[in-house]
Scaffold this active site. Structure first.
Site, short mmCIF file in Angstrom:
data_model
loop_
_atom_site.label_atom_id
_atom_site.label_comp_id
_atom_site.label_asym_id
_atom_site.label_seq_id
_atom_site.Cartn_x
_atom_site.Cartn_y
_atom_site.Cartn_z
NE ARG A 94 -3.90 0.00 2.24
CZ ARG A 94 -3.99 -1.21 2.80
NH1 ARG A 94 -3.07 -1.60 3.67
NH2 ARG A 94 -4.98 -2.01 2.52
CE1 TYR A 95 0.12 4.39 3.75
CE2 TYR A 95 0.30 2.18 4.68
CZ TYR A 95 -0.35 3.39 4.60
OH TYR A 95 -1.48 3.61 5.34
NE ARG A 98 4.55 2.33 6.20
CZ ARG A 98 4.43 3.55 5.66
NH1 ARG A 98 5.35 3.99 4.83
NH2 ARG A 98 3.40 4.31 5.96
CB CYS A 107 -4.53 -16.48 14.61
SG CYS A 107 -4.56 -15.20 13.34
CB CYS A 111 -9.57 -11.20 17.79
SG CYS A 111 -7.87 -11.35 18.40
CB CYS A 114 -10.36 -10.90 13.35
SG CYS A 114 -9.04 -11.03 12.12
NE ARG A 116 -5.01 -8.59 6.74
CZ ARG A 116 -3.95 -8.00 7.28
NH1 ARG A 116 -3.45 -8.45 8.42
NH2 ARG A 116 -3.38 -6.97 6.69
CG ASP A 275 -10.28 -1.90 10.75
OD1 ASP A 275 -10.12 -0.72 10.44
OD2 ASP A 275 -9.35 -2.64 11.15
CG ASP A 312 -6.31 0.79 8.01
OD1 ASP A 312 -6.10 1.29 6.89
OD2 ASP A 312 -5.55 -0.03 8.55
CE LYS A 319 -2.56 1.43 10.18
NZ LYS A 319 -1.74 0.73 9.18
#
Length: 355
Positions: A94-95, A98, A107, A111, A114, A116, A275, A312, A319
């Site tokens: 995205r950037y 990075r 995982c 959570c 989450c 994702r 999110d 975000d 973000k």
């Protein structure tokens, strides 16, 4: 496809949670559809904390809730827009300087909020050998990339051997200057932070680890010991948290969380606004409430313990801090959000309000 190392025994279904006494049998029947739609995993460390009376600040993060089956029109399968920035599997770029390297899509815990949640869980596993090679080749072919961020899923569910291999491959790419790891493992599965794993992170590239925790009660004695092993090895630790209704949405809860992090040599870095992930509206606060909490913390809480409150922007626009520099009311109960490129986007709160 490379097999994942076997994790410690973990409760991986609604029925298993009931058998362990974490939810009632009656509740299990009602929550069965949630477990069929979204992955469930509660590690022994978290289960022990819950049995020891950790309270809602921990339980709400990991135990399923029937409200997860309610999806609002605004909620999105890919709420932060990873897909438009994924040129090859496992890469989100995205950037310019990075990118994210998502080697694994599982995982240690799942959570309930989450972002994702539609993309992780059993059956997703990890990148194939061919996909991993393509992802590493993409990084090598783009000299503007200075920082690689291992995320997922959770990269620290990988074996020490596999982490050492990936670290060595990244060390060998001259233009990469830093490696960041996003993880929950030191808190939820601290037994995995072994000397072998810590040693695997050595080499040319400096490693910075961002530990995700949302409530002070997550830092059990074993978690504190795991954190100390990382810090004592010279790895800088940062904290990232999500602002969650019923978990940490008060000045005392946030103060306790951030002071606990600092006492453990973790610098609070980001407090994320929730999110727009499907079935998570009951966790989200309106932005105005989050801003009020941050104002209440500034001054009474040491600047060393204050993270940056971040949003975000839905759709993959990046973000931004939740401040007047980036957010302005639209006059109709919503917001205009300015992204890092100066473009404006409409945003409407869909979280629950105390008012």
């Amino acid at each position: 496809m490379t097999a994942l190392p076997r994790l410690s025994p973990t409760l991986r279904s609604v029925a298993a949670l009931a058998e362990a006494g974490l939810i009632s049998p009656e509740t299990a029947d009602a929550l069965a559809p949630v477990g069929q739609r979204y992955a469930v995993a509660v590690t022994p460390e978290i289960a022990a904390a819950l049995h020891a009376g950790a309270g809602d600040g921990v339980a709400r993060q990991f135990l399923p809730d029937a409200r997860e089956l309610v999806t609002l029109p605004e909620e999105l399968p890919d709420p932060i827009g990873d897909a438009p920035h994924s040129p090859v599997p496992g890469i989100v770029h995205r950037y310019a300087d990075r990118l994210l390297l998502k080697l694994v899509s599982t995982c240690a815990v799942y959570c309930r909020f989450c972002f994702r949640r539609e993309m992780v869980g059993p059956g997703k596993e990890m990148l194939s050998a061919e996909e991993t090679e393509a992802a590493l080749a993409y990084i090598a072919d783009h000299p503007a990339i200075w920082e690689v961020i291992l995320t997922g899923g959770d990269p620290l569910v990988l074996s020490a051997r596999r982490l050492r291999e990936i670290k060595a491959r990244l060390d060998a790419i001259p233009h990469v200057g830093a490696l960041r790891i996003h993880t929950r493992v030191p808190v939820v599965a601290p037994e995995r932070i072994t000397g072998e794993l810590v040693e695997a992170l050595g080499g040319r590239l400096p490693v910075h680890i961002l530990i995700h925790a949302n409530h002070a009660d997550e830092f059990t004695p074993a978690a504190r010991a795991a954190v100390a092993r990382l810090v004592d090895a010279g790895i800088p630790l940062f904290g990232q948290s999500v602002l969650l209704r019923g978990v940490n949405d008060s000045v005392p809860a946030l103060t306790d969380l951030f002071r606990t992090m600092v006492s453990l040599r973790i610098k609070p870095h980001y407090l994320h606004h929730g999110d727009l992930a499907p079935g998570t509206a009951h966790f989200r606060l309106p932005l105005a409430e989050g801003m009020a909490l941050m104002r209440a913390l500034r001054g009474p809480l040491s600047g060393l313990a204050l993270p940056t409150y971040m949003l975000d922007i839905p759709g993959g626009y990046g973000k931004v801090p939740v401040t007047a520099d980036y957010l302005t009311p639209d006059g109709q109960g919503g917001w205009w959000v300015t992204d890092p490129q100066g473009r404006r986007h409409a945003y409407r709160d869909t979280g629950e309000s105390h008012n």
